[in-house]
Write a protein that holds these residues in place. Structure first.
Motif, PDB file in Angstrom:
ATOM      1  N   GLU A 241     -32.488  -2.276  21.264  1.00  0.00           N
ATOM      2  CA  GLU A 241     -32.935  -2.588  19.984  1.00  0.00           C
ATOM      3  C   GLU A 241     -32.961  -3.622  19.605  1.00  0.00           C
ATOM      4  OE1 GLU A 241     -34.661   0.065  18.753  1.00  0.00           O
ATOM      5  OE2 GLU A 241     -34.266   0.819  21.000  1.00  0.00           O
ATOM      6  N   ARG A 246     -35.409  -6.323  16.085  1.00  0.00           N
ATOM      7  CA  ARG A 246     -34.225  -5.543  14.882  1.00  0.00           C
ATOM      8  C   ARG A 246     -32.754  -6.008  14.597  1.00  0.00           C
ATOM      9  NH1 ARG A 246     -36.360  -0.738  17.115  1.00  0.00           N
ATOM     10  NH2 ARG A 246     -37.605   0.311  16.193  1.00  0.00           N
ATOM     11  N   ASP A 247     -32.115  -6.311  13.502  1.00  0.00           N
ATOM     12  CA  ASP A 247     -31.659  -6.211  13.183  1.00  0.00           C
ATOM     13  C   ASP A 247     -30.146  -5.918  13.663  1.00  0.00           C
ATOM     14  OD1 ASP A 247     -30.644  -5.000  10.613  1.00  0.00           O
ATOM     15  OD2 ASP A 247     -31.845  -6.000  10.453  1.00  0.00           O
ATOM     16  N   ARG A 248     -28.955  -5.848  13.433  1.00  0.00           N
ATOM     17  CA  ARG A 248     -27.835  -5.009  14.572  1.00  0.00           C
ATOM     18  C   ARG A 248     -27.885  -3.311  13.122  1.00  0.00           C
ATOM     19  NH1 ARG A 248     -22.692  -8.556  12.779  1.00  0.00           N
ATOM     20  NH2 ARG A 248     -23.053  -8.721  10.647  1.00  0.00           N
ATOM     21  N   ALA A 250     -30.259  -2.073  11.201  1.00  0.00           N
ATOM     22  CA  ALA A 250     -30.927  -1.151  12.108  1.00  0.00           C
ATOM     23  C   ALA A 250     -31.508  -0.855  13.464  1.00  0.00           C
ATOM     24  CB  ALA A 250     -32.328  -1.480  11.546  1.00  0.00           C
ATOM     25  N   ALA A 251     -30.555  -1.509  13.779  1.00  0.00           N
ATOM     26  CA  ALA A 251     -31.050  -1.239  15.674  1.00  0.00           C
ATOM     27  C   ALA A 251     -29.492  -0.665  16.139  1.00  0.00           C
ATOM     28  CB  ALA A 251     -30.748  -2.719  16.728  1.00  0.00           C
ATOM     29  N   ARG A 253     -28.547   2.372  13.711  1.00  0.00           N
ATOM     30  CA  ARG A 253     -29.006   3.410  13.497  1.00  0.00           C
ATOM     31  C   ARG A 253     -30.138   4.553  13.937  1.00  0.00           C
ATOM     32  NH1 ARG A 253     -29.614   0.574   7.998  1.00  0.00           N
ATOM     33  NH2 ARG A 253     -31.590   0.299   8.280  1.00  0.00           N
ATOM     34  N   VAL A 254     -30.900   3.107  14.726  1.00  0.00           N
ATOM     35  CA  VAL A 254     -31.890   3.880  15.401  1.00  0.00           C
ATOM     36  C   VAL A 254     -31.197   4.272  17.077  1.00  0.00           C
ATOM     37  CG1 VAL A 254     -33.785   3.462  17.459  1.00  0.00           C
ATOM     38  CG2 VAL A 254     -33.869   1.771  15.077  1.00  0.00           C
TER      39      VAL A 254
END
Length: 676
Positions: A241, A246-248, A250-251, A253-254
């Motif tokens: 991710e 993505r930033d850390r 958001a990464a 969360r996914v």
């Protein structure tokens, strides 16, 4: 906040990993089948002892010729000196000569509550016995075996942990080529182990669970291996991710959302599979069940709370000096892209070839003899108790010093003695007198019962001795009104062997049903879960086949511990399904978007490296069990390590994806979300 909580918990609970030995016991009598005849005898025989004791057998063998009168007198003096050793519960028996005249034997009772002090007591007896010139003195019997076991498990919390963590660290450094990430994963595993150790210590201290050296060793390895596996899955997805831009936050969360289902389902299969051991009639099996399940729960808790928090704080720096790249970049090249291409182009050849190879290995599985390990093979290296047992077997009847114990009604004692003495495989049967010696004076009567020691012709741990037990039981049970029961070491081994076979027929279907239900719930399919369970079962049989050949022709084992096949099944099926869960959840995710064929290709390419790394780590951690010099640990180490590698490299990498690719979307039936 999560990091702070784990740091505080790890600091407070970490010392309990070293304290587990304080609540662990290695008394083999405590792990007998609860409903077996030998267990009932073990309870009744305590009434014939003023204090509960454990025998130490002292044997002197003449350096040349026969034992002289002077040596006999010196041996008697040595027995009196040994009787004054701290921990010896009473005077030893007078030295008894062997038929060939070359050896003497005496039995000394040791207090059963010596625990860690049994080793010094046995050493002191050896020192006293060694004062007979012209002879070699040995100390053997249950007390000496217990002392050697205590020595084997000494430092288990230090040596085993050090080896396991060092192996994991080296593998992670090689795989990730990163400085910080391996350390973060190791710290996650250590915190999981600290939490598990604290919980288990508290329960064991209150007698809610039972812990011995074997359970303690398996707990350490299981927690380290499981926590590392779950951490690898999450860190790999987080890296993907980040590579996607993505930033850390958001990464993570996914990555967390797409990993949590597979990780929790994987942990559930292992934990529930271990809890299935609670239906066993063997106490040590039931002990491993809840202790192992606690360890797995702690491992998944650390991997899904502490690790994500640390990764968010570090971000891309966690992978330095490597740089996270998009999954597509990895998918265009590399070994797993080539493997996926092979599976895609020739699925029928791949699954057929894999199936034939596994079936060929499985054909040798009936050769595995799970009938117990002989006394002289319990330790990987010659222990002093084993050397002494060989000396006893060379000069006295095979079962001398370790007789079968018959408890019967006193008014039928003569008939029972005659029946036992006339049994094929029994050298002699004598009632135990008031001084605790067989054949000395009037039989001791306790609650209307007498104890009769039946010395077996064959060594107490031999197959021939075990075959004598059912004959002896049949003979004494036939005496009217005697209510005779047969126990002792050989009977315990015989009962353990029969109970282990019964446990396998009971627990294996339960574990398979648990795994199948979890897979159905996770994958929302019926056909695919059945297929996955069948492949891991085949992997288990193939592992048993290879194990049978390696144990016999490679390691030279003449027998396998009766619990090894069941432990191997629980670990291999539960852990094997883990890797299939990791693979198939990713395949389903990709197949729902791009179709079944692309899902298999992308899923195998994306997860191949991380799952293989997880398999290698788990195999290496279980292999670390060989630092404990016991045959049982070595056998468990091999069967799990080899089985995990076989599953990772063949079943998960070739057989399963080739079958899913060949069958097509039908494999997901009745799930409707998969495109052709």
């Amino acid at each position: 906040m999560a990091v702070v909580v784990w740091l505080l918990a790890g600091g407070a609970l970490g010392p309990f990993a070293g304290k587990l030995g304080q609540v662990a016991g290695n008394d083999q009598a405590a792990f007998l089948p609860e409903t077996a005849e030998s267990t009932r005898v073990n309870e009744l025989r305590r009434g014939f002892q003023k204090d509960e004791t454990v025998p130490a057998i002292v044997v002197w063998v003449a350096d040349s010729g026969k034992i002289t009168a002077g040596q006999r007198e010196q041996a008697a003096e040595a027995v009196r000196a040994a009787g004054r050793v701290t921990g010896v519960a009473g005077p030893g028996s007078p030295p008894l000569g062997s038929e060939d005249g070359r050896a003497l034997q005496s039995v000394l009772p040791l207090r059963a509550d010596l625990d860690d002090q049994v080793g010094p007591a046995v050493d002191a007896i050896r020192a006293a016995a060694g004062q007979v010139p012209g002879t070699r003195a040995h100390v053997t019997g249950p007390a000496a075996t217990q002392a050697d076991l205590s020595e084997a498990f000494a430092g288990i919390d230090g040596v085993l942990l050090g080896v396991a963590l060092s192996v994991v660290l080296v593998i992670l450094l090689v795989v990730y080529r990163s400085v910080l990430l391996p350390l973060v994963v190791i710290v996650t595993a250590v915190f999981a182990l600290a939490l598990a150790s604290g919980v288990v210590y508290a329960l064991a201290d209150r007698d809610a669970v039972r812990v011995d050296g074997q359970v303690q060793g398996i707990l350490f390895i299981l927690v380290i291996g499981a926590a590392t596996d779950y951490a690898l899955l999450l860190t790999a997805r987080f890296r993907e991710e980040l590579g996607a831009g993505r930033d850390r936050w958001a990464a993570m969360r996914v990555a967390w959302r797409r990993s949590v289902g597979a990780v929790t389902a994987s942990a559930a299969t292992v934990a529930l599979g271990l809890l299935a051991l609670l239906v066993s009639d063997l106490t040590n099996n039931r002990a491993l069940g809840p202790v192992g399940a606690i360890g797995v729960v702690c491992a998944v808790a650390a991997a899904l709370t502490f690790l994500p928090a640390v990764l968010v704080l570090l971000g891309r720096a966690a992978y330095w000096p490597a740089r996270p790249a998009p999954a597509a970049a990895h998918g265009r090249r590399g070994l797993w892209r080539r493997v996926a291409t092979l599976v895609d182009r020739r699925p029928r050849r791949v699954w057929a070839g894999s199936l034939i190879a596994l079936a060929a290995c499985a054909a040798f599985s009936p050769l595995l003899k799970a009938e117990g390990v002989p006394l002289d093979e319990i330790f990987l290296h010659d222990a002093r108790s084993v050397t002494g047992q060989r000396a006893v077997a060379a000069h006295f009847p095979g079962g001398a010093g370790n007789p079968a114990v018959v408890i019967a009604r006193a008014d039928r004692a003569r008939q029972v003695i005659d029946a036992a003495g006339g049994t094929s495989g029994v050298a002699q049967a004598l009632p135990v007198g008031a001084d605790g010696r067989p054949g000395a004076g009037e039989p001791l009567v306790v609650d209307g019962r007498v104890r009769i020691d039946a010395t077996l012709s064959a060594a107490a741990d031999s197959d021939a001795a075990k075959r004598t037990i059912p004959r002896l039981r049949e003979a004494v049970h036939a005496v009217p009104g005697a209510d005779a029961l047969v126990g002792g070491y050989t009977a315990e081994q015989y009962d353990t062997q029969r109970t282990s076979a019964h446990d396998r027929t009971l627990i294996i279907p339960i574990v398979l049903a648990i795994v199948l239900l979890i897979l159905i719930a996770l994958l929302r399919s019926l056909l695919l879960p059945v297929l996955l369970v069948a492949t891991v079962a085949l992997n288990y049989l193939a592992t048993l086949g290879v194990t049978a050949l390696v144990f016999t022709h490679g390691f030279g084992f003449s027998g396998t511990d009766a619990s090894v096949p069941l432990y191997g099944f629980v670990f291999l099926v539960a852990l094997g399904v883990d890797y299939n869960i990791f693979l198939m959840t990713r395949v389903r995710e990709e197949a729902r978007r791009d179709g079944n064929r692309t899902g298999v290709l992308t899923g195998l390419t994306a997860t191949g490296g991380v799952i293989t790394s997880a398999g290698v780590v788990l195999a290496a951690t279980f292999a670390a069990l060989v630092v404990i010099p016991l045959a049982f640990m070595a056998q468990i180490a091999f069967i799990v390590a080899f089985g995990v590698l076989l599953d990772t490299l063949v079943v998960r990498s070739l057989l399963v994806p080739a079958l899913v690719r060949h069958i097509g979307p039908t494999v997901w039936w009745p799930h409707r979300g998969i495109r052709p």
